[in-house]
Design a protein around this motif. Structure first.
Motif, PDB file in Angstrom:
ATOM      1  N   THR A 119       0.851  -1.192   0.000  1.00 14.57           N
ATOM      2  CA  THR A 119       0.000   0.000   0.000  1.00 14.57           C
ATOM      3  C   THR A 119       0.880   1.233   0.000  1.00 14.57           C
ATOM      4  O   THR A 119       1.878   1.283   0.719  1.00 14.57           O
ATOM      5  CB  THR A 119      -0.904   0.033   1.239  1.00 14.57           C
ATOM      6  OG1 THR A 119      -1.650  -1.187   1.317  1.00 14.57           O
ATOM      7  CG2 THR A 119      -1.872   1.209   1.182  1.00 14.57           C
ATOM      8  N   THR A 120       0.541   2.228  -0.793  1.00 21.00           N
ATOM      9  CA  THR A 120       1.236   3.514  -0.746  1.00 21.00           C
ATOM     10  C   THR A 120       0.339   4.527  -0.046  1.00 21.00           C
ATOM     11  O   THR A 120      -0.884   4.518  -0.205  1.00 21.00           O
ATOM     12  CB  THR A 120       1.591   4.013  -2.151  1.00 21.00           C
ATOM     13  OG1 THR A 120       0.408   4.059  -2.955  1.00 21.00           O
ATOM     14  CG2 THR A 120       2.605   3.103  -2.812  1.00 21.00           C
ATOM     15  N   TYR A 121       0.984   5.419   0.708  1.00 21.94           N
ATOM     16  CA  TYR A 121       0.257   6.401   1.507  1.00 21.94           C
ATOM     17  C   TYR A 121       0.415   7.811   0.943  1.00 21.94           C
ATOM     18  O   TYR A 121      -0.406   8.276   0.169  1.00 21.94           O
ATOM     19  CB  TYR A 121       0.731   6.342   2.956  1.00 21.94           C
ATOM     20  CG  TYR A 121       0.507   5.009   3.622  1.00 21.94           C
ATOM     21  CD1 TYR A 121      -0.770   4.460   3.710  1.00 21.94           C
ATOM     22  CD2 TYR A 121       1.565   4.297   4.171  1.00 21.94           C
ATOM     23  CE1 TYR A 121      -0.986   3.229   4.324  1.00 21.94           C
ATOM     24  CE2 TYR A 121       1.361   3.068   4.794  1.00 21.94           C
ATOM     25  CZ  TYR A 121       0.086   2.535   4.865  1.00 21.94           C
ATOM     26  OH  TYR A 121      -0.116   1.327   5.459  1.00 21.94           O
ATOM     27  N   GLY A 122       1.470   8.509   1.335  1.00 17.92           N
ATOM     28  CA  GLY A 122       1.636   9.899   0.930  1.00 17.92           C
ATOM     29  C   GLY A 122       3.007  10.157   0.341  1.00 17.92           C
ATOM     30  O   GLY A 122       3.922   9.338   0.441  1.00 17.92           O
ATOM     31  N   ASP A 508       2.983  10.819  10.159  1.00 16.85           N
ATOM     32  CA  ASP A 508       1.728  10.716   9.413  1.00 16.85           C
ATOM     33  C   ASP A 508       2.081  10.209   8.022  1.00 16.85           C
ATOM     34  O   ASP A 508       2.510  10.977   7.165  1.00 16.85           O
ATOM     35  CB  ASP A 508       1.039  12.078   9.327  1.00 16.85           C
ATOM     36  CG  ASP A 508      -0.286  12.007   8.575  1.00 16.85           C
ATOM     37  OD1 ASP A 508      -0.646  10.917   8.082  1.00 16.85           O
ATOM     38  OD2 ASP A 508      -0.956  13.061   8.467  1.00 16.85           O
ATOM     39  N   PRO A 509       1.920   8.916   7.758  1.00 18.96           N
ATOM     40  CA  PRO A 509       2.371   8.375   6.470  1.00 18.96           C
ATOM     41  C   PRO A 509       1.642   8.973   5.278  1.00 18.96           C
ATOM     42  O   PRO A 509       2.168   8.976   4.168  1.00 18.96           O
ATOM     43  CB  PRO A 509       2.099   6.877   6.602  1.00 18.96           C
ATOM     44  CG  PRO A 509       1.056   6.766   7.655  1.00 18.96           C
ATOM     45  CD  PRO A 509       1.303   7.875   8.612  1.00 18.96           C
ATOM     46  N   ALA A 510       0.438   9.494   5.502  1.00 16.83           N
ATOM     47  CA  ALA A 510      -0.303  10.090   4.392  1.00 16.83           C
ATOM     48  C   ALA A 510       0.196  11.478   4.049  1.00 16.83           C
ATOM     49  O   ALA A 510      -0.104  11.994   2.967  1.00 16.83           O
ATOM     50  CB  ALA A 510      -1.793  10.150   4.727  1.00 16.83           C
ATOM     51  N   ARG A 791       7.151   1.128   8.420  1.00 22.02           N
ATOM     52  CA  ARG A 791       6.809   1.708   7.124  1.00 22.02           C
ATOM     53  C   ARG A 791       7.965   1.560   6.147  1.00 22.02           C
ATOM     54  O   ARG A 791       9.136   1.547   6.514  1.00 22.02           O
ATOM     55  CB  ARG A 791       6.438   3.187   7.287  1.00 22.02           C
ATOM     56  CG  ARG A 791       5.227   3.386   8.193  1.00 22.02           C
ATOM     57  CD  ARG A 791       4.810   4.833   8.269  1.00 22.02           C
ATOM     58  NE  ARG A 791       3.642   4.997   9.119  1.00 22.02           N
ATOM     59  CZ  ARG A 791       3.682   5.407  10.379  1.00 22.02           C
ATOM     60  NH1 ARG A 791       4.851   5.718  10.925  1.00 22.02           N
ATOM     61  NH2 ARG A 791       2.576   5.521  11.092  1.00 22.02           N
ATOM     62  N   ALA A 803       5.053   3.942   2.244  1.00 23.53           N
ATOM     63  CA  ALA A 803       4.232   2.788   1.874  1.00 23.53           C
ATOM     64  C   ALA A 803       4.253   1.761   2.992  1.00 23.53           C
ATOM     65  O   ALA A 803       4.989   1.893   3.983  1.00 23.53           O
ATOM     66  CB  ALA A 803       4.748   2.170   0.569  1.00 23.53           C
TER      67      ALA A 803
END
Length: 816
Positions: A119-122, A508-510, A791, A803
């Motif tokens: 999954t990718t976040y930000g 905050d990964p996003a 992460r 991600a």
């Protein structure tokens, strides 16, 4: 859980390979009949293998510590470093992103398996990253001022798009105001006769509130800048087969673009409608290279291969081409400020010409006037220099030079005052780049400037004029490359580029946040750099990333390497230099050691190991051990490439050669696998391929990974004296085919590969059968990978993306 200090998954550290160079003096060919495959230890008795008792041999004595929480290190009475297990239950991180509750047991870190989907976040964006330096085209991206204190950076997203950053320049540095990613390719134009490097995508400022993005054969996009925000106002498609657009200029509601020997006027009608005014096309005396508008807005200066073509645009809807000036010159760029006109001469085959300054009032007669100032190429025994670009500013002229003095190649910018009497002598000098390497391909540059600021290519350093006789760099957070990412034990991140570093929070990964940093390293920071393996670590590694693919090269002769250390604010700062003899060679690094493989013209390699726990005082690095190795007994006539991978945990190396004859014959890839010390025997094997270079190679956990032609992936294991292929896949035959450019990380169980085709991303493969675990889409080609806590962080020249690691539902068996 993962922390990079002792992670068994490492981008670059576990997979560093480099391609062939030649040029070493002939050396005696090793005996091909040697049962040890030609390995001859010419160094210390341990040849780089850690002592069997867990201590450190006197010649390797340095820092007594290995960054492993599951071991305790201390020196005994004899000064030897003795390693013993830490107490069971000590908190640790086993280097596996797919485990939790890690703890030490009998000196080994382990945890309980967990699962997660890719999954990718930000994403955090950078601007103005530097080019990779190894005989490559110099330009990395765009830069253009839209007002005296605001500029746009445009960064190539690996051929798939354009990253646009609006930045303000102040005395305190650079501040990013807004960012946008456009789906406009940044295509390169390399002059076939003049060898100039230019972009077919560029900015045309129209005023403080609007700028045009020109994408040749794609579209025109009008951006609004009101409120310091980037907003798309209009688009106009361009025909895919249209000519290359090399120049543009405009003001207000009118702009002009040139392709070939024609200039096409455009206007912006009410409602921001873009309209081409083909009825007023202008035919030039030669091929157009540049356009610029005079400060009063009445003259369009067109630099062509047959002189300077002024265009009267007093009535922009009815442009009038005037008689050609300086018709005997081929011009790369021309600008005027109402008093002076500056013209940069363009010569054939990379022979960069003069920069000439004329009084505008002298231009108008039939005869070519005498320039008031000439900046001339110099070619003498002790000095070689060329002017590569200029910026015409407020009462000043900046001229950028490349100069060769002995082995040193330097780029500098010089400031001259402009006044009624003409052009002054040099009043200020600012070094841009200094190195003993060949570096980038030479090219003239079209530089950008406004007011008292300029952006200097190809490193896109922002310089400010201070007072009457000074130049100072300006930088700030986001300015520079994020190409190499490193994680600290506390989960924070350091993003490192060729000339700077940034601290980044991924709490905050996003929305990863850039906290501090910039392009702060000195002009003499070298391409080859050693620095802490992770933030705050006492262990140093080679942190240079390859210019292309997965290859780190050392040029012929002795290389200068920069040493970097962690500063009090958590960034990187200079810590001296060392010199590395033995080039041309390929380099790999692991566990605080540097490995060098230098091809011997008569066959075989010189393998050297260097300890990196040294003070950097300008000295030559002395090898801790040196060996001569033969990979293939056949003559080296067809050897076109080679690759080296090192597993620091097991003290093993994998060395391969690429023997290539012609496209109609398969290439041979002989391989040699053994421990660095020679203990445990030697395994050999051979693969076949279709190209003359390896794409990538890695070694970890008792397994080897070899990639050829960007798509043929081989998983290798040792079986006695043989290297056997346990799995093979052609990535081009997948349902979603891709090519890859490098191995970002490999631990023997999972491989993360950088996708080189569009769209960019990362491919995760299960090592057992090379089946696909997942893919991570990214905005640009990925150059490094690290784990920050739980992460995954992907480093790119223009960005970094957070991600989740790929953890299959079934635990992946590990080769120990």
């Amino acid at each position: 859980m993962v922390a990079p200090a002792w992670s068994t998954i490492r981008g670059v550290v576990l997979a560093v390979l480099l391609s062939a160079c030649s040029g070493d003096p002939p050396e005696e060919r090793p005996d091909a009949s040697n049962p040890d495959a030609g390995l001859v230890d010419a160094g210390t008795g341990d040849a780089g293998q850690p002592p069997l008792d867990g201590g450190t041999s006197p010649e390797d004595a340095g820092t007594c510590g290995d960054d492993d929480p599951c071991t305790v290190e201390q020196r005994d009475d004899a000064g030897r470093c003795v390693v013993s297990p830490a107490p069971d239950g000590t908190a640790c991180d086993d280097g596996d992103a797919c485990t939790t509750q890690d703890q030490c047991v009998s000196g080994v870190c382990g945890g309980s398996p967990t699962t997660s989907a890719p999954t990718t976040y930000g994403t955090a964006w950078s601007h103005g990253p530097s080019p990779a330096e190894r005989s490559t085209a110099p330009l990395e991206g765009l830069a253009e001022f839209v007002s005296d204190d605001r500029l746009l950076f445009g960064d190539r997203l690996g051929g798939s798009g354009l990253s646009v950053s609006l930045v303000r320049v102040t005395e305190d540095g650079l501040t990013r105001l807004d960012h946008a990613a456009l789906d406009i390719r940044v295509d390169r134009f390399f002059g076939t006769t003049d060898w100039s490097d230019r972009m077919l995508t560029f900015f045309v400022p129209l005023g403080p509130d609007r700028v045009l993005v020109v994408g040749s054969r794609q579209r025109l996009e009008l951006l609004g800048l009101e409120g310091d925000r980037l907003t798309t106002l209009a688009r106009l498609p361009l025909h895919p087969s249209s000519n290359s657009i090399l120049g543009g200029a405009g003001r207000g509601a009118h702009f002009w673009l040139c392709n070939g020997s024609a200039v096409t006027p455009y206007r912006i009608d009410p409602g921001n409608v873009l309209v081409a005014d083909d009825a007023h096309n202008l035919q030039l005396p030669g091929t157009c290279n540049s356009l610029s508008v005079s400060p009063d807005g009445n003259t369009l200066w067109v630099g062509t291969t047959r002189g300077l073509a002024p265009v009267d645009i007093t009535k922009p809807e009815e442009p009038v081409l005037k008689p050609t000036l300086l018709s005997g010159l081929s011009l790369f760029q021309a600008q005027g400020d109402g008093t002076f006109v500056v013209a940069h001469e363009l010569l054939r085959y990379g022979q960069m010409g003069r920069i000439l300054v004329y009084r505008q009032s002298d231009l108008g007669g039939t005869a070519t006037p005498t320039p008031v100032k000439s900046f001339l190429p110099v070619e003498e025994t002790s000095r070689w220099e060329r002017p590569v670009g200029f910026v015409l500013l407020q009462d000043a002229l900046l001229v950028e030079w490349v100069r060769l003095t002995g082995p040193t190649r330097a780029y500098v910018v010089e400031r001259h005052a402009l006044n009624a009497s003409g052009v002054s002598s040099v009043v200020a000098t600012q070094p841009l780049r200094q190195s003993e390497e060949v570096g980038l391909t030479l090219s003239p540059f079209q530089l950008a400037g406004r007011g008292r600021h300029a952006v200097l290519q190809p490193w896109r350093r922002v310089v400010a004029m201070e007072g009457t006789d000074a130049l100072r760099f300006r930088t700030g957070i986001h300015h520079g490359s994020f190409e190499r990412v490193q994680a600290a034990p506390d989960g924070s991140l350091l993003a490192v580029g060729p000339f700077g570093s940034h601290r980044v929070s991924v709490d905050d990964p996003a929305a990863p946040a850039v906290l501090s940093g910039g392009t702060t390293l000195a002009a003499d920071t070298q391409r080859l750099r050693i620095a802490p393996a992770r933030p705050g670590s006492a262990t140093r590694d080679l942190v240079t990333l390859p210019a292309a693919g997965a290859n780190v090269h050392q040029e012929a002769g002795t290389a200068v390497m920069s040493c970097l250390r962690s500063s009090v604010d958590g960034l990187l700062e200079p810590d001296g230099q060392v010199r590395l003899a033995g080039g041309p060679a390929v380099l790999a690094s692991a566990k605080g050691q540097l490995f060098q493989a230098a091809p011997i013209p008569s066959g075989g390699f010189k393998l050297r190991r260097f300890a990196l726990d040294v003070a950097c005082a300008g000295q030559d690095l002395a090898p801790a051990s040196e060996q001569t190795v033969t990979v293939d007994p056949a003559p080296p006539d067809t050897r076109k490439g080679h690759a080296l991978a090192v597993d620091g945990d097991r003290s093993e190396l994998l060395l391969g050669e690429m023997h290539y004859v012609s496209p109609d014959k398969p290439a041979r890839m002989p391989l040699l696998w053994r421990s660095w010390s020679g203990e445990g025997g030697v395994a050999t094997g051979e693969l076949t391929g279709s190209t003359d270079q390896f794409t990538a190679m890695a070694l970890a956990g008792g397994r080897g990974l070899v990639i050829e032609n960007g798509r043929e992936v081989y998983l290798l294991e040792r079986a006695g004296t043989r290297i056997e292929t346990r799995a093979h896949v052609n990535l081009a035959e997948r349902s979603a085919p891709v090519d890859v450019s490098r191995i970002l990380a490999f631990d023997g169980a999972v491989a993360y590969l950088a996708i080189s085709t569009v769209p960019s991303g990362v491919l995760a493969l299960r090592a057992d059968d090379l089946s696909e675990i997942g893919r991570y889409p990214t905005p640009a080609p990925v150059r490094s990978l690290t784990f920050a806590g739980s992460r995954l962080v992907l480093g790119m020249n223009e960005a970094l993306t957070v991600a989740a690691p790929a953890c299959p539902a079934a635990p992946v068996p590990r080769a120990r």
